[in-house]
Scaffold this active site. Structure first.
Site, mmCIF file in Angstrom:
data_model
loop_
_atom_site.group_PDB
_atom_site.id
_atom_site.type_symbol
_atom_site.label_atom_id
_atom_site.label_comp_id
_atom_site.label_asym_id
_atom_site.label_seq_id
_atom_site.Cartn_x
_atom_site.Cartn_y
_atom_site.Cartn_z
ATOM 1 N N THR A 44 0.827 -1.210 0.000
ATOM 2 C CA THR A 44 0.000 0.000 0.000
ATOM 3 C C THR A 44 0.861 1.259 0.000
ATOM 4 O OG1 THR A 44 -1.691 -1.167 1.273
ATOM 5 C CG2 THR A 44 -1.838 1.223 1.223
ATOM 6 N N THR A 45 1.871 1.295 0.882
ATOM 7 C CA THR A 45 2.756 2.457 0.989
ATOM 8 C C THR A 45 3.592 2.624 -0.270
ATOM 9 O OG1 THR A 45 2.858 2.032 3.361
ATOM 10 C CG2 THR A 45 4.459 3.585 2.487
ATOM 11 N N TYR A 107 -12.529 -3.207 -2.659
ATOM 12 C CA TYR A 107 -13.649 -2.667 -3.418
ATOM 13 C C TYR A 107 -14.806 -3.662 -3.592
ATOM 14 C CZ TYR A 107 -16.511 -0.349 -6.900
ATOM 15 O OH TYR A 107 -17.563 0.219 -7.557
ATOM 16 N N TYR A 133 -2.858 -10.110 4.509
ATOM 17 C CA TYR A 133 -2.815 -8.694 4.895
ATOM 18 C C TYR A 133 -4.244 -8.183 5.081
ATOM 19 C CZ TYR A 133 -1.780 -3.634 4.284
ATOM 20 O OH TYR A 133 -1.687 -2.276 4.423
ATOM 21 N N ARG A 138 -9.226 0.282 4.465
ATOM 22 C CA ARG A 138 -8.884 0.614 3.081
ATOM 23 C C ARG A 138 -9.551 -0.317 2.086
ATOM 24 N NH1 ARG A 138 -3.516 4.015 2.606
ATOM 25 N NH2 ARG A 138 -4.288 4.122 0.479
ATOM 26 N N LYS A 161 -0.405 -9.975 8.460
ATOM 27 C CA LYS A 161 -0.185 -8.572 8.795
ATOM 28 C C LYS A 161 -1.548 -7.986 9.123
ATOM 29 C CE LYS A 161 0.938 -4.018 6.917
ATOM 30 N NZ LYS A 161 1.312 -3.214 5.727
ATOM 31 N N ILE A 203 5.195 -4.300 10.217
ATOM 32 C CA ILE A 203 5.477 -3.792 8.881
ATOM 33 C C ILE A 203 5.157 -2.309 8.954
ATOM 34 C CG2 ILE A 203 4.809 -3.850 6.451
ATOM 35 C CD1 ILE A 203 4.365 -6.861 6.772
#
Length: 291
Positions: A44-45, A107, A133, A138, A161, A203
């Site tokens: 994501t980052t 989504y 994850y 999000r 995670k 993380i």
């Protein structure tokens, strides 16, 4: 292999929005020098949502090249389409990555059965270690402890995670999985408490600019020295929060440029530059910590 401070690495770009290999190499060397335990590439980052499929793979391959086997690389391979996740994971099987981080499909908001079948299908199509994850704020879906327990029976699904920030989940999950199933925090603000409750590391977004502090904090915590670890965490606490003042990775991209690790804080739309007022606040905190 997967424990301690693991960085959710940004993807450096130049002023035109192209991948900047020079800055990528510099920030990878920074993490090697500061003994970060692993790099997560294109999560994501790392702006996976705005990279093309070719760019996504290229960034991972460049990260492997620059790391030169001095630090483990975990590849972000998640997608909201199961077939896409399988395709990217299989493409990296002989690349040298140490494992994959696979986000819950975003989504389309699958059911728990859909989540189970999604990760099961990925597991059955690769030999690479898989880290689930969960980041519900999000993705719009939440991977429940019971589903995690079912997935943990697959040999190459080795951990989770969890970026939910819900510390009560740790004990719930630990009761349902084997002792060697890895629980990794995905939330810097609660990471130390997460480790104290049985996690094996974080993380981290903050580690992009505070790698040494995060490495020391996690090392102390895993040794059981929570008094010293908490002193470090208290020093970083405001920074943890400010790095999410606007949507990640907007603040951390700006902060990484400010401390001189990358040449540009360029992002791709729909991500926009950090607001000036937040730049000033973040600047003061970074200076106070002497980063």
């Amino acid at each position: 292999m997967f424990k301690g401070s693991m960085v959710a690495l940004i993807t450096p770009m130049d002023n035109k929005g192209n991948i900047c290999k020079k800055s990528l190499k510099k920030i990878i060397n920074y993490h090697i020098d500061n003994k970060t335990n692993a790099i997560i590439s294109v999560g994501t980052t790392g702006e996976s949502a705005t990279l093309t499929r070719k760019e996504h793979t290229n960034v991972i391959m460049h990260t492997l090249e620059f790391a030169d086997e001095k630090i483990p690389i975990i590849a972000g391979t998640g997608s909201n389409a199961t077939s896409e996740s399988i395709l990217l994971t299989k493409k990296l099987e002989k690349s040298g990555v140490s494992g994959c981080l696979s986000v819950t499909p975003y989504y389309n908001r699958p059911t728990q059965q859909g989540l189970y079948l999604h990760f099961k299908a990925i597991s059955e199509n690769t030999c690479l270690p898989q880290i689930l994850y969960n980041v519900p704020n999000r993705t719009g879906c939440n991977l429940l402890p019971e589903t995690i327990a079912k997935l943990s029976h697959y040999k190459n699904i080795i951990g989770l995670k969890d970026a939910s920030g819900d510390l009560s989940r740790i004990n719930q999950i630990k009761k349902l999985v084997k002792n060697d199933f890895l629980l990794i925090s995905g939330d810097d603000t609660t990471a130390l408490d997460f480790i104290q409750l049985g996690g094996i590391g974080v993380i981290s977004v903050t580690a992009n600019i505070a790698a040494n502090y995060m490495t020391k904090m996690c090392t102390l915590a895993l040794q059981g020295d929570f008094i010293k670890a908490r002193k470090i965490n208290q020093k970083l606490n405001l920074l943890h929060h400010l790095l999410f003042k606007e949507t990640n990775p907007i603040p951390i991209k700006w902060a990484t440029k400010y401390v001189g690790l990358i040449e540009s804080d360029s992002l791709r739309l729909p991500m926009t530059p950090l607001l000036k007022k937040n730049q000033n606040i973040l600047k003061k905190v970074i200076n106070s910590i002497n980063l």
